[in-house]
Design a protein around this motif. Structure first.
Motif, PDB file in Angstrom:
ATOM      1  N   GLY A 160       2.501   9.660   7.477  1.00 11.15           N
ATOM      2  CA  GLY A 160       3.330  10.365   8.444  1.00 11.15           C
ATOM      3  C   GLY A 160       4.642   9.669   8.753  1.00 11.15           C
ATOM      4  N   THR A 161       4.746   8.381   8.424  1.00 14.94           N
ATOM      5  CA  THR A 161       5.983   7.627   8.658  1.00 14.94           C
ATOM      6  C   THR A 161       6.713   7.378   7.345  1.00 14.94           C
ATOM      7  N   LEU A 162       6.002   6.749   6.403  1.00 13.52           N
ATOM      8  CA  LEU A 162       6.571   6.510   5.075  1.00 13.52           C
ATOM      9  C   LEU A 162       6.374   7.730   4.171  1.00 13.52           C
ATOM     10  N   VAL A 163       5.161   8.253   4.168  1.00 19.24           N
ATOM     11  CA  VAL A 163       4.826   9.396   3.313  1.00 19.24           C
ATOM     12  C   VAL A 163       4.134  10.487   4.132  1.00 19.24           C
ATOM     13  N   ASP A 164       4.366  11.727   3.745  1.00 14.23           N
ATOM     14  CA  ASP A 164       3.799  12.868   4.471  1.00 14.23           C
ATOM     15  C   ASP A 164       2.447  13.244   3.878  1.00 14.23           C
ATOM     16  N   THR A 165       1.475  12.346   4.076  1.00 18.50           N
ATOM     17  CA  THR A 165       0.134  12.590   3.550  1.00 18.50           C
ATOM     18  C   THR A 165      -0.761  13.338   4.529  1.00 18.50           C
ATOM     19  N   GLU A 166      -0.288  13.564   5.763  1.00 21.01           N
ATOM     20  CA  GLU A 166      -1.158  14.207   6.751  1.00 21.01           C
ATOM     21  C   GLU A 166      -1.732  15.542   6.261  1.00 21.01           C
ATOM     22  N   PRO A 167      -0.939  16.412   5.584  1.00 18.28           N
ATOM     23  CA  PRO A 167      -1.548  17.657   5.082  1.00 18.28           C
ATOM     24  C   PRO A 167      -2.687  17.399   4.099  1.00 18.28           C
ATOM     25  N   TYR A 168      -2.590  16.331   3.306  1.00 18.45           N
ATOM     26  CA  TYR A 168      -3.660  15.989   2.365  1.00 18.45           C
ATOM     27  C   TYR A 168      -4.920  15.569   3.120  1.00 18.45           C
ATOM     28  N   TRP A 169      -4.725  14.736   4.167  1.00 23.46           N
ATOM     29  CA  TRP A 169      -5.875  14.321   4.984  1.00 23.46           C
ATOM     30  C   TRP A 169      -6.523  15.526   5.657  1.00 23.46           C
ATOM     31  N   MET A 170      -5.699  16.408   6.226  1.00 18.13           N
ATOM     32  CA  MET A 170      -6.237  17.559   6.946  1.00 18.13           C
ATOM     33  C   MET A 170      -7.011  18.488   6.017  1.00 18.13           C
ATOM     34  N   ALA A 171      -6.504  18.680   4.801  1.00 16.32           N
ATOM     35  CA  ALA A 171      -7.203  19.532   3.831  1.00 16.32           C
ATOM     36  C   ALA A 171      -8.544  18.905   3.449  1.00 16.32           C
ATOM     37  N   ALA A 172      -8.566  17.584   3.262  1.00 24.04           N
ATOM     38  CA  ALA A 172      -9.806  16.897   2.907  1.00 24.04           C
ATOM     39  C   ALA A 172     -10.823  16.971   4.042  1.00 24.04           C
ATOM     40  N   GLU A 173     -10.346  16.788   5.283  1.00 26.50           N
ATOM     41  CA  GLU A 173     -11.243  16.878   6.451  1.00 26.50           C
ATOM     42  C   GLU A 173     -11.838  18.276   6.573  1.00 26.50           C
ATOM     43  N   ARG A 215       8.648  10.768   3.420  1.00 26.12           N
ATOM     44  CA  ARG A 215       9.287  11.347   4.593  1.00 26.12           C
ATOM     45  C   ARG A 215      10.812  11.233   4.435  1.00 26.12           C
ATOM     46  N   PRO A 216      11.565  12.180   4.995  1.00 25.02           N
ATOM     47  CA  PRO A 216      13.027  12.161   4.836  1.00 25.02           C
ATOM     48  C   PRO A 216      13.647  10.830   5.255  1.00 25.02           C
ATOM     49  N   GLY A 217      14.402  10.247   4.338  1.00 22.66           N
ATOM     50  CA  GLY A 217      15.129   9.017   4.623  1.00 22.66           C
ATOM     51  C   GLY A 217      14.337   7.740   4.498  1.00 22.66           C
ATOM     52  N   ALA A 218      12.995   7.842   4.351  1.00 22.91           N
ATOM     53  CA  ALA A 218      12.160   6.638   4.383  1.00 22.91           C
ATOM     54  C   ALA A 218      12.399   5.741   3.171  1.00 22.91           C
ATOM     55  N   ARG A 219      12.363   6.333   1.986  1.00 22.93           N
ATOM     56  CA  ARG A 219      12.556   5.523   0.782  1.00 22.93           C
ATOM     57  C   ARG A 219      13.951   4.895   0.772  1.00 22.93           C
ATOM     58  N   GLU A 220      14.951   5.661   1.200  1.00 22.21           N
ATOM     59  CA  GLU A 220      16.323   5.162   1.216  1.00 22.21           C
ATOM     60  C   GLU A 220      16.494   4.013   2.212  1.00 22.21           C
ATOM     61  N   LEU A 221      15.844   4.134   3.382  1.00 20.93           N
ATOM     62  CA  LEU A 221      15.927   3.064   4.375  1.00 20.93           C
ATOM     63  C   LEU A 221      15.227   1.804   3.867  1.00 20.93           C
TER      64      LEU A 221
END
Length: 227
Positions: A14-27, A90-96
């Motif tokens: 949720g901060t570096l990568v938007d994996t929350e949808p993956y977690w929610m689908a698995a749950e 997440r937007p801007g995370a890799r660049e930062l």
């Protein structure tokens, strides 16, 4: 001259990568396999939580499995989604991250996901992004306890007050604040209002190492100082 942080400590999901949808689908798939139902609101309870705490909530929703087995199954599911659907930064995370590297400011990944999952994400970044990883299976006390961030600071051989923490969840923010770090909230799925972050940014898009140095400098300005 601006004071700059000696390290920036990043949350992952949720901060570096938007994996929350993956977690929610698995749950959802797991709970439904035991005949239960799992809503978006149910899933929000788990955002930022420690793995054991999340497993207990899923057991209470009807998942008749040991906590360790739940954690392993969910991790496998999310890792498979990352392999097949990609790593959504997440937007801007890799660049930062890249800008921090160029500025010579060390970084660490501090996540409540399993170490194998965290290392899998780190391996998909095309530069040496992090000095170290502290994961959920590396600590006795998960977020919101400060231990994960205190452990990262100790491994980097710095005082935690010399670090910035970046988080997207109330649980993670509370861990950062309790540790004594300058704590930055970047909300994603849940609101961070009233949690007590030193600052909230709506996104990391367009942000640079200079912005983090400015944040750290402002938070460490002498009381009563003016600019």
């Amino acid at each position: 001259m601006s004071r700059q942080p000696r390290a920036v400590l990043w949350d992952m999901d949720g901060t570096l990568v938007d994996t929350e949808p993956y977690w929610m689908a698995a749950e959802t798939a797991l709970v439904e396999s035991f005949g239960g139902t799992w809503s978006h609101e149910d899933a929000l309870q788990l955002v930022g939580n420690g793995l054991i705490d999340s497993a207990i909530i899923l057991q209470n929703a009807g998942v008749d499995m040991e906590a360790d087995a739940i954690i392993s199954l969910l991790t496998d599911s999310v890792q498979e989604a990352l392999r097949t659907q990609g790593v959504p930064f997440r937007p801007g995370a890799r660049e930062l991250l890249s800008d921090l590297k160029a500025a010579g400011i060390p970084t660490a990944l501090v996540t409540m996901s399993l170490r194998r999952m965290a290392l899998g994400v780190v391996e998909l970044i095309d530069f040496d992004a992090f000095e170290l990883v502290v994961a959920g299976d590396d600590v006795e006390n998960p977020k919101p306890h400060p231990e994960p961030y205190l452990q990262a600071a100790a491994l980097l051989d710095i005082d935690i007050t010399e670090a910035i923490v970046i988080e997207d969840s109330p649980t993670g923010l509370r861990a950062g604040i309790a540790s004594g770090a300058v704590t930055l909230g970047v909300p994603h799925i849940v609101s961070l209002e009233e949690v007590g972050a030193h600052e909230l940014w709506p996104t990391l898009e367009g942000r640079s190492a200079a912005d983090l140095i400015d944040l750290f400098d402002r938070q460490n300005a002498p009381t009563g100082a003016t600019r």
